[in-house]
Write a protein that holds these residues in place. Structure first.
Motif, PDB file in Angstrom:
ATOM      1  N   GLU A 101       0.833  -1.216   0.000  1.00  0.00           N
ATOM      2  CA  GLU A 101       0.000   0.000   0.000  1.00  0.00           C
ATOM      3  C   GLU A 101       0.861   1.257   0.000  1.00  0.00           C
ATOM      4  OE1 GLU A 101      -4.322   0.100   1.490  1.00  0.00           O
ATOM      5  OE2 GLU A 101      -3.104  -0.563   3.194  1.00  0.00           O
ATOM      6  N   ARG A 102       1.922   1.233   0.786  1.00  0.00           N
ATOM      7  CA  ARG A 102       2.823   2.382   0.829  1.00  0.00           C
ATOM      8  C   ARG A 102       3.462   2.616  -0.539  1.00  0.00           C
ATOM      9  NH1 ARG A 102       7.802   1.672   4.568  1.00  0.00           N
ATOM     10  NH2 ARG A 102       8.809   1.075   2.617  1.00  0.00           N
ATOM     11  N   ALA A 103       3.860   1.525  -1.186  1.00  0.00           N
ATOM     12  CA  ALA A 103       4.480   1.645  -2.511  1.00  0.00           C
ATOM     13  C   ALA A 103       3.466   2.133  -3.544  1.00  0.00           C
ATOM     14  CB  ALA A 103       5.063   0.303  -2.934  1.00  0.00           C
ATOM     15  N   ALA A 104       2.205   1.696  -3.410  1.00  0.00           N
ATOM     16  CA  ALA A 104       1.170   2.092  -4.369  1.00  0.00           C
ATOM     17  C   ALA A 104       0.912   3.594  -4.327  1.00  0.00           C
ATOM     18  CB  ALA A 104      -0.122   1.325  -4.092  1.00  0.00           C
ATOM     19  N   GLN A 105       1.075   4.202  -3.166  1.00  0.00           N
ATOM     20  CA  GLN A 105       0.820   5.635  -3.031  1.00  0.00           C
ATOM     21  C   GLN A 105       1.769   6.484  -3.863  1.00  0.00           C
ATOM     22  OE1 GLN A 105       0.963   6.402   1.186  1.00  0.00           O
ATOM     23  NE2 GLN A 105      -0.936   5.294   1.604  1.00  0.00           N
ATOM     24  N   SER A 106       2.974   5.971  -4.092  1.00  0.00           N
ATOM     25  CA  SER A 106       3.952   6.734  -4.868  1.00  0.00           C
ATOM     26  C   SER A 106       4.096   6.229  -6.303  1.00  0.00           C
ATOM     27  CB  SER A 106       5.323   6.702  -4.179  1.00  0.00           C
ATOM     28  OG  SER A 106       5.760   5.359  -4.004  1.00  0.00           O
ATOM     29  N   ALA A 107       3.377   5.159  -6.646  1.00  0.00           N
ATOM     30  CA  ALA A 107       3.446   4.606  -8.001  1.00  0.00           C
ATOM     31  C   ALA A 107       2.373   5.250  -8.883  1.00  0.00           C
ATOM     32  CB  ALA A 107       3.275   3.094  -7.968  1.00  0.00           C
ATOM     33  N   THR A 108       2.425   4.976 -10.164  1.00  0.00           N
ATOM     34  CA  THR A 108       1.440   5.498 -11.107  1.00  0.00           C
ATOM     35  C   THR A 108       1.023   4.410 -12.089  1.00  0.00           C
ATOM     36  OG1 THR A 108       3.207   6.269 -12.595  1.00  0.00           O
ATOM     37  CG2 THR A 108       2.349   7.863 -10.978  1.00  0.00           C
ATOM     38  N   GLY A 109      -0.097   4.630 -12.732  1.00  0.00           N
ATOM     39  CA  GLY A 109      -0.557   3.739 -13.799  1.00  0.00           C
ATOM     40  C   GLY A 109      -0.794   2.314 -13.342  1.00  0.00           C
ATOM     41  N   SER A 110      -0.452   1.369 -14.229  1.00  0.00           N
ATOM     42  CA  SER A 110      -0.706  -0.037 -13.948  1.00  0.00           C
ATOM     43  C   SER A 110       0.092  -0.545 -12.757  1.00  0.00           C
ATOM     44  CB  SER A 110      -0.392  -0.892 -15.182  1.00  0.00           C
ATOM     45  OG  SER A 110       0.975  -0.758 -15.545  1.00  0.00           O
ATOM     46  N   ALA A 111       1.274   0.031 -12.531  1.00  0.00           N
ATOM     47  CA  ALA A 111       2.096  -0.387 -11.386  1.00  0.00           C
ATOM     48  C   ALA A 111       1.364  -0.095 -10.075  1.00  0.00           C
ATOM     49  CB  ALA A 111       3.440   0.330 -11.406  1.00  0.00           C
ATOM     50  N   GLN A 112       0.684   1.032 -10.024  1.00  0.00           N
ATOM     51  CA  GLN A 112      -0.078   1.381  -8.829  1.00  0.00           C
ATOM     52  C   GLN A 112      -1.212   0.387  -8.596  1.00  0.00           C
ATOM     53  OE1 GLN A 112      -2.666   4.900  -8.909  1.00  0.00           O
ATOM     54  NE2 GLN A 112      -1.690   5.576  -6.998  1.00  0.00           N
ATOM     55  N   HIS A 113      -1.936   0.041  -9.671  1.00  0.00           N
ATOM     56  CA  HIS A 113      -3.026  -0.929  -9.558  1.00  0.00           C
ATOM     57  C   HIS A 113      -2.507  -2.282  -9.090  1.00  0.00           C
ATOM     58  CE1 HIS A 113      -5.364   1.501 -12.842  1.00  0.00           C
ATOM     59  NE2 HIS A 113      -5.166   2.183 -11.734  1.00  0.00           N
ATOM     60  N   ASP A 114      -1.383  -2.712  -9.674  1.00  0.00           N
ATOM     61  CA  ASP A 114      -0.819  -4.020  -9.331  1.00  0.00           C
ATOM     62  C   ASP A 114      -0.401  -4.075  -7.861  1.00  0.00           C
ATOM     63  OD1 ASP A 114      -1.228  -4.784 -11.929  1.00  0.00           O
ATOM     64  OD2 ASP A 114       0.859  -4.494 -12.555  1.00  0.00           O
ATOM     65  N   LEU A 115       0.222  -3.014  -7.388  1.00  0.00           N
ATOM     66  CA  LEU A 115       0.668  -2.988  -5.997  1.00  0.00           C
ATOM     67  C   LEU A 115      -0.513  -2.981  -5.036  1.00  0.00           C
ATOM     68  CD1 LEU A 115       3.631  -0.485  -6.321  1.00  0.00           C
ATOM     69  CD2 LEU A 115       3.797  -2.838  -5.465  1.00  0.00           C
ATOM     70  N   GLN A 116      -1.559  -2.243  -5.390  1.00  0.00           N
ATOM     71  CA  GLN A 116      -2.738  -2.220  -4.521  1.00  0.00           C
ATOM     72  C   GLN A 116      -3.417  -3.582  -4.512  1.00  0.00           C
ATOM     73  OE1 GLN A 116      -3.275   0.425  -2.694  1.00  0.00           O
ATOM     74  NE2 GLN A 116      -5.041  -0.436  -1.616  1.00  0.00           N
ATOM     75  N   HIS A 117      -3.374  -4.276  -5.654  1.00  0.00           N
ATOM     76  CA  HIS A 117      -3.936  -5.625  -5.715  1.00  0.00           C
ATOM     77  C   HIS A 117      -3.132  -6.580  -4.841  1.00  0.00           C
ATOM     78  CE1 HIS A 117      -5.047  -9.431  -8.136  1.00  0.00           C
ATOM     79  NE2 HIS A 117      -5.985  -9.182  -7.246  1.00  0.00           N
ATOM     80  N   VAL A 118      -1.805  -6.413  -4.828  1.00  0.00           N
ATOM     81  CA  VAL A 118      -0.963  -7.212  -3.933  1.00  0.00           C
ATOM     82  C   VAL A 118      -1.367  -6.966  -2.481  1.00  0.00           C
ATOM     83  CG1 VAL A 118       1.384  -7.534  -3.045  1.00  0.00           C
ATOM     84  CG2 VAL A 118       0.997  -7.359  -5.505  1.00  0.00           C
ATOM     85  N   ALA A 119      -1.648  -5.712  -2.146  1.00  0.00           N
ATOM     86  CA  ALA A 119      -2.071  -5.385  -0.786  1.00  0.00           C
ATOM     87  C   ALA A 119      -3.373  -6.091  -0.431  1.00  0.00           C
ATOM     88  CB  ALA A 119      -2.230  -3.873  -0.643  1.00  0.00           C
ATOM     89  N   VAL A 120      -4.337  -6.080  -1.340  1.00  0.00           N
ATOM     90  CA  VAL A 120      -5.625  -6.748  -1.101  1.00  0.00           C
ATOM     91  C   VAL A 120      -5.414  -8.235  -0.861  1.00  0.00           C
ATOM     92  CG1 VAL A 120      -7.829  -7.387  -2.152  1.00  0.00           C
ATOM     93  CG2 VAL A 120      -6.973  -5.052  -2.399  1.00  0.00           C
ATOM     94  N   ARG A 121      -4.658  -8.879  -1.741  1.00  0.00           N
ATOM     95  CA  ARG A 121      -4.414 -10.321  -1.616  1.00  0.00           C
ATOM     96  C   ARG A 121      -3.670 -10.651  -0.331  1.00  0.00           C
ATOM     97  NH1 ARG A 121      -0.747 -10.951  -5.997  1.00  0.00           N
ATOM     98  NH2 ARG A 121      -0.445 -13.076  -5.245  1.00  0.00           N
ATOM     99  N   SER A 122      -2.687  -9.822   0.012  1.00  0.00           N
ATOM    100  CA  SER A 122      -1.870 -10.105   1.198  1.00  0.00           C
ATOM    101  C   SER A 122      -2.684  -9.957   2.472  1.00  0.00           C
ATOM    102  CB  SER A 122      -0.659  -9.166   1.229  1.00  0.00           C
ATOM    103  OG  SER A 122       0.167  -9.385   0.111  1.00  0.00           O
ATOM    104  N   TYR A 123      -3.482  -8.898   2.564  1.00  0.00           N
ATOM    105  CA  TYR A 123      -4.328  -8.724   3.747  1.00  0.00           C
ATOM    106  C   TYR A 123      -5.329  -9.867   3.873  1.00  0.00           C
ATOM    107  CZ  TYR A 123      -2.695  -3.896   4.474  1.00  0.00           C
ATOM    108  OH  TYR A 123      -1.943  -2.770   4.727  1.00  0.00           O
ATOM    109  N   SER A 124      -5.870 -10.302   2.740  1.00  0.00           N
ATOM    110  CA  SER A 124      -6.830 -11.408   2.762  1.00  0.00           C
ATOM    111  C   SER A 124      -6.182 -12.674   3.309  1.00  0.00           C
ATOM    112  CB  SER A 124      -7.365 -11.656   1.348  1.00  0.00           C
ATOM    113  OG  SER A 124      -8.214 -12.779   1.321  1.00  0.00           O
ATOM    114  N   ARG A 125      -4.968 -12.964   2.862  1.00  0.00           N
ATOM    115  CA  ARG A 125      -4.281 -14.176   3.329  1.00  0.00           C
ATOM    116  C   ARG A 125      -3.858 -14.048   4.785  1.00  0.00           C
ATOM    117  NH1 ARG A 125      -0.910 -16.530  -1.913  1.00  0.00           N
ATOM    118  NH2 ARG A 125      -2.678 -16.373  -3.365  1.00  0.00           N
ATOM    119  N   ALA A 126      -3.473 -12.840   5.206  1.00  0.00           N
ATOM    120  CA  ALA A 126      -3.157 -12.625   6.623  1.00  0.00           C
ATOM    121  C   ALA A 126      -4.396 -12.883   7.479  1.00  0.00           C
ATOM    122  CB  ALA A 126      -2.649 -11.200   6.830  1.00  0.00           C
ATOM    123  N   ASN A 127      -5.530 -12.411   7.017  1.00  0.00           N
ATOM    124  CA  ASN A 127      -6.797 -12.637   7.709  1.00  0.00           C
ATOM    125  C   ASN A 127      -7.049 -14.132   7.908  1.00  0.00           C
ATOM    126  OD1 ASN A 127      -9.526 -12.798   8.493  1.00  0.00           O
ATOM    127  ND2 ASN A 127     -10.283 -12.258   6.462  1.00  0.00           N
TER     128      ASN A 127
END
Length: 273
Positions: A101-127
């Motif tokens: 999520e921290r990396a997504a805040q400073s990224a742009t375009g598709s890289a930002q989307h991909d990083l935010q998706h990693v955050a979603v998946r990671s939080y889900s698995r942590a849960n």
């Protein structure tokens, strides 16, 4: 890098080996390649070494390359989950979500989307990892992180997650009974006052098929509001004006939404107990 300690001597050894290689090369590429190769094997020792090499690399990269760090934390979580170490896996996945999520805040375009998706998946698995060992408070915290990350991800894609935001506002994604209760109480008060006004304006008329009970100020408005909100329909008055009819429709729809959320909260509470 700050010192990381683990209770298992072998885990500590592998982590320190990874740290040593990282400090010597001042690059994570070699350690990440070794971790990937080791992770493709089936022996417990190799998987353990892979997990702690990934952890060492992830920690090393946090401030140097957050995007790569998030991926390394995620891979560490995967290997730890294979080992059945759900607590450590949950922590690794949670770190992956936070860093992504921290990396997504400073990224742009598709890289930002991909990083935010990693955050979603990671939080889900942590849960799920915390849930597997009964750490319900931590599991719920990661569930909320996942939901908030999903909202941010939707916004990055140009979507408007109004339903998710309404769910958050009314019950914090189905986790807060007290917040839901406040919304129910507020709904009943607002609509009961509206029905009081409608009765005074003769926008609520007695139903022809029944002998109506005399309207009691405040109480009858609250009674009418409870019945409409809960969709019971046990009322002796019907709306006779376009405005009052529209308000009743809105009241019914809000009632169904609040009822559905309430059932979800109770079901979640039962499952967690």
């Amino acid at each position: 890098m700050s010192e990381q300690t683990f209770t298992d001597p072998l885990e500590q050894t592998y982590y320190q080996q990874g740290e040593s290689e990282l400090q010597s090369a001042q690059s994570a590429e070699t350690v990440l390649r070794k971790a990937e190769v080791l992770g493709q094997r089936d022996t417990r020792a190799d998987i353990t070494q892979s997990a702690f090499y990934y952890l060492a690399a992830a920690h090393f990269l946090e401030n140097r390359n957050p995007a790569q760090s998030a991926q390394a934390y995620h891979q560490a979580g995967h290997q730890l989950h294979r080992l059945g170490q759900f607590m450590q896996a949950g922590r690794a996945y949670a770190s992956a979500g936070r860093v992504a999520e921290r990396a997504a805040q400073s990224a742009t375009g598709s890289a930002q989307h991909d990083l935010q998706h990693v955050a979603v998946r990671s939080y889900s698995r942590a849960n799920h990892c915390y849930g597997e060992i009964g750490e319900l408070d931590w599991s719920e915290a990661e569930y909320l992180n996942e939901r908030n990350a999903r909202v941010a991800w939707a916004k990055m894609q140009g979507k408007h997650p109004w339903a998710q935001l309404a769910w958050k506002a009314t019950s914090n994604y189905g986790t807060s009974f007290s917040r839901w209760s406040v919304w129910v109480l507020g709904t009943l008060i607002v609509f009961s006052l509206l029905y009081e006004v409608f009765f005074q304006l003769h926008w609520l008329e007695p139903m022809e098929t029944a002998a109506p009970v005399e309207w009691t100020p405040l109480w009858s408005g609250l009674y009418y509001s409870v019945n409409i909100t809960s969709a019971l329909g046990l009322v002796d008055y019907q709306p006779s004006n376009f405005v009052s009819q529209a308000v009743v429709i809105v009241n019914v729809l809000i009632g169904y939404i609040l009822l559905g959320i309430g059932i979800g909260i109770i079901g979640r509470m039962i499952r967690h107990r």
